[in-house]
Design an enzyme around this catalytic site. Structure first.
Site, PDB file in Angstrom:
ATOM      1  N   GLY A   1       4.074  -4.440   0.634  1.00 45.90           N
ATOM      2  CA  GLY A   1       3.823  -4.437  -0.934  1.00 45.90           C
ATOM      3  C   GLY A   1       2.326  -4.280  -1.540  1.00 45.90           C
ATOM      4  N   LYS A   2       2.141  -4.296  -2.793  1.00 49.93           N
ATOM      5  CA  LYS A   2       0.922  -3.909  -3.272  1.00 49.93           C
ATOM      6  C   LYS A   2       0.738  -4.168  -4.753  1.00 49.93           C
ATOM      7  CE  LYS A   2      -3.468  -3.330  -1.733  1.00 49.93           C
ATOM      8  NZ  LYS A   2      -3.985  -3.724  -0.170  1.00 49.93           N
ATOM      9  N   SER A   3      -0.315  -4.509  -5.139  1.00 52.39           N
ATOM     10  CA  SER A   3      -0.403  -4.629  -6.862  1.00 52.39           C
ATOM     11  C   SER A   3      -1.613  -4.128  -7.142  1.00 52.39           C
ATOM     12  CB  SER A   3      -0.506  -6.216  -7.160  1.00 52.39           C
ATOM     13  OG  SER A   3       0.540  -6.876  -7.102  1.00 52.39           O
TER      14      SER A   3
END
Ligand code: NAD
Length: 401
Positions: free
Chosen positions: A96-98
């Site tokens: 995941g990543k933001s």
């Protein structure tokens, strides 16, 4: 884009054909518009991206990057890297990543806190359900994770917190520790040399670059060049790493603290050194400048610092690249230890954190180097192949394949 390329892992590992359909499309992509009132009373707008690439092996794990140029595409690329990284070093997370599209240098601390609280309001359910576990990335750090924890009240909902606020001793240094360990292993295996015989140039002197420098300096390596966003400093005799660490902690640039000649970030990449460690931002070593790299070993502290075109040039020139999914996995390994500690309530010290990092990186390094030598592949392709096989097994276990 530094994403897995199907043709480069064919022949290295057998994968079900359908697996690639999962790999090529992120599972979930969220785009939100964040609006807050800044401390100067102006209304501030920012796009926020959260991407889950593949969660077959566990909840989506990946840091929050704050930069003026982040995009959905970049966030997806970084989320995919997390899928392979977590699989390769065998921690039970997915990718995941933001991304928060804001210039961190243009907002003050009070405004940053407000932005982070609003970020939690936007993605709160993802965090409190345990679906996504953020951590620091470029321009976010322990204090920012403490703000997020303050909103969720769930210790395992975010990692990279300060040690007194549910964090982990050794987490701050963890990625640099792993970079140093991977460098040591690669030097021994591919150059037949010990760290004490090495010269090292490092681009980026933030969390990753500065701690990698400190650990390598502690192993006896000579750090001959470092840089930050304003440029770098070079000395063939070796730089004073403790003084550079002090300066970085005080917010001073490396140019003012380092005694040596000034070099630009571009010049640093082409300096005479045994090892080059890009530890700043992505896509800095390209098809155009890769031919100028003089190091024999390139250890990727940053995520995706080398483009696919550069990979080809470096392989042709005999430069060994230790890929990001292996070299900078120390951070996510420490995040796993922090998450486990939060869930169990146990106490952990920095020595234990370093022990887990060294053990998982050494194990993954052995498997990647073994496949590299067996098949004559690059370490990146071997790492991708092993990670993809691990994720495909998990998808089969879930009945997805
Ligand atoms: P950071 O913000 O602490 O430090 C970044 C450093 O790079 C600073 O010295 C900054 O001045 C410099 N920099 C920024 N933009 C630059 C540019 N365009 N040219 C040259 N220098 C530039 O960030 P960090 O946490 O050290 O992350 C660095 C890299 O490592 C990123 O690619 C990140 O995704 C990756 N990474 C970080 C972690 C972690 O635990 N922090 C884990 C894995 C990977």
């Amino acid at each position: 884009m530094a994403v897995l390329q199907r043709e480069r892992i064919e022949g290295l590992i057998d994968l079900p054909r359908e697996a690639h359909a999962f790999f090529e499309t992120p599972e979930k992509q969220m785009q939100m518009h964040l609006t807050v009132r800044a401390s100067n009373n102006e209304v501030l707008h920012a796009e926020v991206y959260v991407v889950y690439h593949n969660t077959s092996r566990g909840p989506a794990k990946g840091g929050i990057r704050m930069a003026p140029n982040v995009s959905l595409a970049e966030t997806a690329e970084l989320a995919e890297l997390m899928t392979w990284k977590t699989a390769l070093v065998t921690v039970p997370f997915g990718g995941g990543k933001s991304g928060v599209c804001l210039d961190p240098l243009k907002i003050d601390r009070v405004t940053k806190d407000t932005v982070l609280r609003e970020y939690v309001h936007l993605v709160g359910l993802e965090l409190t359900s345990g679906a996504y576990i953020p951590a620091p990335d470029m321009a976010t750090g322990p204090r920012d994770m403490a703000i997020i924890f303050g909103e969720t009240h769930i210790p395992e909902s975010v990692t990279g917190k300060p040690p007194r606020v549910g964090g982990l001793p050794g987490r701050r240094e963890a990625t640099g520790r792993g970079v140093a360990t991977a460098t040591q292993l690669a030097c021994k295996r591919f150059l037949g040399r010990a760290p004490g015989e090495l010269t090292v140039a490092i681009q980026g002197f933030g969390n990753v670059g500065s701690h990698a420098a400190a650990f390598l300096h502690g192993m006896g390596a000579r750090i001959v060049a470092v840089s930050d966003i304003d440029g770098g400093v070079h000395s063939g005799d070796g730089l004073d790493v403790p003084e550079l660490m002090r300066a970085a902690a005080a917010g001073e640039g490396v140019r003012s603290a380092g005694k040596g000649e000034e070099v630009s970030n571009a010049e640093l990449l082409a300096l005479e050194a045994d090892v080059l460690i890009p530890a700043a931002t992505g896509h800095v070593i390209t098809g155009e400048n890769a031919g100028g790299v003089k190091a024999r070993l390139l250890v990727e502290g940053a995520n995706a610092p080398t483009t696919p075109e550069a990979d080809g040039v470096l392989a042709g020139a005999g430069v060994t690249v230790v890929p990001d999914i292996l070299a900078n996995a120390g951070g996510v390994i420490a995040s796993y230890v922090e998450w486990r500690k939060a869930k169990s309530g146990s106490l952990t010290d920095a020595a234990e954190t370093y022990e887990v990092i060294d053990s998982l990186i050494t194990n993954a390094f052995g498997r990647v180097a073994g496949l590299t030598e067996e098949k004559g592949a690059t370490m990146r392709d071997a790492g991708w192949a092993l990670a993809a096989a691990e994720v495909a097994e998990a998808m089969a276990d879930r009945g997805w394949l």
